[in-house]
Design a protein around this motif. Sequence first.
Motif, short mmCIF file in Angstrom:
data_model
loop_
_atom_site.label_atom_id
_atom_site.label_comp_id
_atom_site.label_asym_id
_atom_site.label_seq_id
_atom_site.Cartn_x
_atom_site.Cartn_y
_atom_site.Cartn_z
N ILE A 61 4.12 -14.40 1.02
CA ILE A 61 4.84 -13.29 1.63
C ILE A 61 3.85 -12.17 1.94
N ALA A 62 3.69 -11.89 3.23
CA ALA A 62 2.76 -10.85 3.66
C ALA A 62 3.54 -9.57 3.93
N LEU A 63 2.98 -8.45 3.53
CA LEU A 63 3.61 -7.17 3.83
C LEU A 63 2.59 -6.06 3.93
N ARG A 64 2.99 -5.01 4.62
CA ARG A 64 2.14 -3.82 4.77
C ARG A 64 2.73 -2.76 3.87
N VAL A 65 1.87 -2.14 3.08
CA VAL A 65 2.31 -1.17 2.08
C VAL A 65 2.00 0.26 2.53
N THR A 66 2.97 1.14 2.33
CA THR A 66 2.78 2.57 2.55
C THR A 66 3.00 3.27 1.22
N PRO A 67 1.92 3.72 0.56
CA PRO A 67 2.08 4.45 -0.70
C PRO A 67 2.48 5.90 -0.44
N LYS A 68 2.88 6.60 -1.48
CA LYS A 68 3.29 8.00 -1.41
C LYS A 68 4.42 8.23 -0.40
N ALA A 69 5.32 7.26 -0.29
CA ALA A 69 6.47 7.39 0.60
C ALA A 69 7.55 8.21 -0.11
N SER A 70 8.60 8.53 0.63
CA SER A 70 9.66 9.35 0.04
C SER A 70 10.56 8.54 -0.89
N ARG A 71 10.62 7.22 -0.69
CA ARG A 71 11.43 6.38 -1.58
C ARG A 71 10.88 4.97 -1.61
N ASN A 72 11.33 4.22 -2.60
CA ASN A 72 10.91 2.82 -2.73
C ASN A 72 11.86 1.94 -1.93
N GLU A 73 11.32 1.20 -0.98
CA GLU A 73 12.16 0.24 -0.25
C GLU A 73 11.29 -0.76 0.50
N ILE A 74 11.92 -1.90 0.81
CA ILE A 74 11.27 -2.90 1.64
C ILE A 74 12.10 -3.01 2.91
N VAL A 75 11.42 -2.93 4.04
CA VAL A 75 12.08 -2.94 5.34
C VAL A 75 11.59 -4.14 6.13
N VAL A 76 12.52 -4.83 6.79
CA VAL A 76 12.14 -5.91 7.69
C VAL A 76 11.96 -5.29 9.07
N ALA A 77 10.70 -5.17 9.49
CA ALA A 77 10.38 -4.57 10.79
C ALA A 77 10.05 -5.68 11.79
#
Length: 83
Positions: free
Chosen positions: A15-31
């Motif tokens: 499972i590949a994903l792109r991570v954005t740290p220091k975001a406003s909330r924890n979530e996984i989005v299917v883009a």
Amino acid sequence: MRDDLSHLAQPGAEIALRVTPKASRNEIVVAEDGLRAYVTVVPEGGKANAAVLKLLAKSLGVAKSRLTLIRGETARDKVFRLD
């Protein structure tokens, strides 16, 4: 847009994903360009990786111990394998 990712929970799946740290909330989005993980923690000492692991395991409906980070320890683009 919280998505149930249990359909990806196949043993041996990568499972590949792109991570954005220091975001406003924890979530996984299917883009359109794949999975994106947003975590609130800072990328220091593996904290962001641990947060992504926990979030991904919850979204997949599997135990954290079944996921292994195989690529991207210090990069934004990560690949996890499901054992």
